[in-house]
Design a protein around this motif. Structure first.
Motif, mmCIF file in Angstrom:
data_model
loop_
_atom_site.group_PDB
_atom_site.id
_atom_site.type_symbol
_atom_site.label_atom_id
_atom_site.label_comp_id
_atom_site.label_asym_id
_atom_site.label_seq_id
_atom_site.Cartn_x
_atom_site.Cartn_y
_atom_site.Cartn_z
ATOM 1 N N MET A 1 -14.914 5.462 -0.485
ATOM 2 C CA MET A 1 -13.411 5.340 -1.037
ATOM 3 C C MET A 1 -12.929 4.335 -0.309
ATOM 4 S SD MET A 1 -12.183 9.133 -1.748
ATOM 5 C CE MET A 1 -13.700 10.234 -2.302
ATOM 6 N N ALA A 2 -11.561 3.910 -0.647
ATOM 7 C CA ALA A 2 -10.915 2.831 -0.115
ATOM 8 C C ALA A 2 -9.411 2.587 -0.947
ATOM 9 C CB ALA A 2 -11.611 1.618 -0.412
ATOM 10 N N PHE A 3 -9.268 1.295 -1.130
ATOM 11 C CA PHE A 3 -7.886 0.961 -1.705
ATOM 12 C C PHE A 3 -7.550 2.242 -2.571
ATOM 13 C CE2 PHE A 3 -4.901 -0.809 -4.817
ATOM 14 C CZ PHE A 3 -4.017 -1.163 -3.937
ATOM 15 N N LEU A 4 -6.368 2.858 -2.282
ATOM 16 C CA LEU A 4 -5.777 3.623 -3.243
ATOM 17 C C LEU A 4 -4.812 3.197 -4.373
ATOM 18 C CD1 LEU A 4 -5.840 6.773 -3.765
ATOM 19 C CD2 LEU A 4 -4.166 7.059 -2.266
ATOM 20 N N ASP A 5 -3.470 2.761 -3.828
ATOM 21 C CA ASP A 5 -2.608 2.156 -4.443
ATOM 22 C C ASP A 5 -1.569 1.210 -3.810
ATOM 23 O OD1 ASP A 5 -0.997 2.200 -6.796
ATOM 24 O OD2 ASP A 5 -0.526 4.169 -6.946
ATOM 25 N N THR A 6 -0.820 0.522 -4.516
ATOM 26 C CA THR A 6 0.298 -0.219 -3.825
ATOM 27 C C THR A 6 1.618 0.528 -4.238
ATOM 28 O OG1 THR A 6 -1.019 -2.309 -3.694
ATOM 29 C CG2 THR A 6 1.375 -2.394 -3.591
ATOM 30 N N LEU A 7 2.494 0.654 -3.629
ATOM 31 C CA LEU A 7 3.592 1.386 -4.028
ATOM 32 C C LEU A 7 4.731 0.383 -3.525
ATOM 33 C CD1 LEU A 7 3.321 4.825 -2.385
ATOM 34 C CD2 LEU A 7 2.968 4.158 -4.766
ATOM 35 N N ARG A 8 5.996 0.329 -4.551
ATOM 36 C CA ARG A 8 7.295 -0.389 -4.124
ATOM 37 C C ARG A 8 8.483 0.584 -3.796
ATOM 38 N NH1 ARG A 8 8.880 -5.214 -5.212
ATOM 39 N NH2 ARG A 8 6.940 -5.802 -6.612
ATOM 40 N N MET A 9 8.687 0.368 -2.732
ATOM 41 C CA MET A 9 9.660 1.397 -2.035
ATOM 42 C C MET A 9 11.081 0.809 -2.535
ATOM 43 S SD MET A 9 7.794 2.931 -0.044
ATOM 44 C CE MET A 9 8.984 4.052 0.484
ATOM 45 N N PRO A 10 11.888 1.579 -2.516
ATOM 46 C CA PRO A 10 13.275 1.332 -2.832
ATOM 47 C C PRO A 10 13.988 0.118 -2.545
ATOM 48 C CG PRO A 10 13.222 3.642 -2.620
ATOM 49 C CD PRO A 10 12.184 3.211 -1.803
ATOM 50 N N ASP A 11 13.685 -0.321 -1.246
ATOM 51 C CA ASP A 11 14.184 -1.613 -0.571
ATOM 52 C C ASP A 11 13.359 -2.743 -0.973
ATOM 53 O OD1 ASP A 11 11.830 -1.622 0.812
ATOM 54 O OD2 ASP A 11 12.807 -1.601 2.592
ATOM 55 N N GLY A 12 12.249 -2.598 -1.955
ATOM 56 C CA GLY A 12 11.537 -3.619 -2.279
ATOM 57 C C GLY A 12 10.364 -3.875 -1.630
ATOM 58 N N THR A 13 10.072 -3.274 -0.435
ATOM 59 C CA THR A 13 8.650 -3.311 0.213
ATOM 60 C C THR A 13 7.472 -2.865 -0.254
ATOM 61 O OG1 THR A 13 10.128 -3.043 2.455
ATOM 62 C CG2 THR A 13 7.897 -2.649 2.467
ATOM 63 N N LEU A 14 6.454 -3.692 -0.622
ATOM 64 C CA LEU A 14 5.327 -3.197 -1.120
ATOM 65 C C LEU A 14 4.674 -2.486 0.032
ATOM 66 C CD1 LEU A 14 4.325 -6.093 -3.027
ATOM 67 C CD2 LEU A 14 5.216 -3.990 -3.857
ATOM 68 N N VAL A 15 3.918 -1.468 -0.014
ATOM 69 C CA VAL A 15 3.118 -0.362 0.791
ATOM 70 C C VAL A 15 1.829 -0.201 0.078
ATOM 71 C CG1 VAL A 15 2.998 1.531 1.862
ATOM 72 C CG2 VAL A 15 5.101 0.604 1.695
ATOM 73 N N ASP A 16 0.593 -0.765 0.725
ATOM 74 C CA ASP A 16 -0.658 -0.585 0.574
ATOM 75 C C ASP A 16 -1.040 0.613 1.097
ATOM 76 O OD1 ASP A 16 -0.805 -2.791 -1.099
ATOM 77 O OD2 ASP A 16 -1.260 -4.073 0.661
ATOM 78 N N LEU A 17 -1.532 1.567 0.231
ATOM 79 C CA LEU A 17 -2.392 2.888 0.543
ATOM 80 C C LEU A 17 -3.694 2.777 0.417
ATOM 81 C CD1 LEU A 17 0.107 4.132 -1.380
ATOM 82 C CD2 LEU A 17 -0.152 5.870 0.520
ATOM 83 N N PHE A 18 -4.496 3.348 1.803
ATOM 84 C CA PHE A 18 -6.055 3.296 1.667
ATOM 85 C C PHE A 18 -6.510 4.665 1.712
ATOM 86 C CE2 PHE A 18 -4.469 -0.785 3.160
ATOM 87 C CZ PHE A 18 -5.409 -1.743 2.374
ATOM 88 N N LEU A 19 -7.239 5.081 1.035
ATOM 89 C CA LEU A 19 -7.818 6.518 1.261
ATOM 90 C C LEU A 19 -9.322 6.251 1.846
ATOM 91 C CD1 LEU A 19 -7.901 9.550 0.497
ATOM 92 C CD2 LEU A 19 -8.973 8.854 -1.771
ATOM 93 N N ASP A 20 -9.580 6.954 3.134
ATOM 94 C CA ASP A 20 -10.556 6.843 4.165
ATOM 95 C C ASP A 20 -10.949 5.474 4.237
ATOM 96 O OD1 ASP A 20 -10.829 9.649 3.875
ATOM 97 O OD2 ASP A 20 -12.005 9.922 2.432
ATOM 98 N N PRO A 21 -10.413 4.528 4.798
ATOM 99 C CA PRO A 21 -10.373 3.054 4.950
ATOM 100 C C PRO A 21 -11.916 2.660 5.502
ATOM 101 C CG PRO A 21 -8.496 3.847 6.213
ATOM 102 C CD PRO A 21 -8.974 5.088 5.701
ATOM 103 N N THR A 22 -12.332 1.764 4.803
ATOM 104 C CA THR A 22 -13.646 0.875 5.195
ATOM 105 C C THR A 22 -13.157 0.137 6.431
ATOM 106 O OG1 THR A 22 -12.811 -1.124 3.935
ATOM 107 C CG2 THR A 22 -14.051 0.743 2.852
ATOM 108 N N PRO A 23 -14.413 -0.545 7.149
ATOM 109 C CA PRO A 23 -13.991 -1.245 8.332
ATOM 110 C C PRO A 23 -13.264 -2.470 8.081
ATOM 111 C CG PRO A 23 -16.331 -0.446 8.417
ATOM 112 C CD PRO A 23 -15.520 -0.020 6.929
ATOM 113 N N ARG A 24 -13.373 -3.240 7.073
ATOM 114 C CA ARG A 24 -12.488 -4.161 6.456
ATOM 115 C C ARG A 24 -11.091 -3.740 6.427
ATOM 116 N NH1 ARG A 24 -10.220 -5.709 2.251
ATOM 117 N NH2 ARG A 24 -11.068 -4.395 0.810
#
Length: 135
Positions: A1-24
């Motif tokens: 598993m790995a990259f899950l999604d990118t969310l845009r917060m109300p203030d415009g900040t982008l948040v990258d979510l990772f499921l069971d992150p890989t070493p990279r």
């Protein structure tokens, strides 16, 4: 598993979510944090969802529930400090429930393969207990 999604917060900040992150992905997550403060994440069953930048757990609770059916309540909120080999559960327990619940939380965190791979089998888990009011 790995990259899950990118969310845009109300203030415009982008948040990258990772499921069971890989070493990279761990390297990417750790690049943008204070090594002692750690990576924000949530334990959902035996999975870890981690994100960058360090947005508060409460701000992602609804999105985590939407993305992961097992995260109805947002999972167990944690901070992962790889430099310290430590995972901190970031919710406090009422003193009356502390002994029982602490054991449950520690076991749940230790069961997560993504954390054992990154921190080793002897990872430290810290859970805060709220103090009871004096009489």
């Amino acid at each position: 598993m790995a990259f899950l999604d990118t969310l845009r917060m109300p203030d415009g900040t982008l948040v990258d979510l990772f499921l069971d992150p890989t070493p990279r992905e761990w390297r990417e997550l750790e690049a943008g944090i204070d090594p002692v403060d750690g990576v924000r994440a949530a334990v959902v069953g035996e999975h870890l969802v981690a994100w960058t930048p360090p947005v508060l757990h409460e701000e992602l609770r609804e999105e985590l529930a939407r993305l992961l059916p097992g995260a109805r309540d947002g999972g167990i909120p944690v901070r992962v400090a790889p430099a310290l080999g430590m995972v901190t559960v970031t919710t406090s327990l009422p003193a009356g429930e502390a002994v029982r619940r602490r054991r449950e939380l520690v076991l749940a965190v230790r069961r997560v393969p993504a954390l054992r791979r990154r921190l080793g089998p002897r990872l430290k888990v810290m859970v805060t207990t709220a103090l009871e009011h004096a009489a």
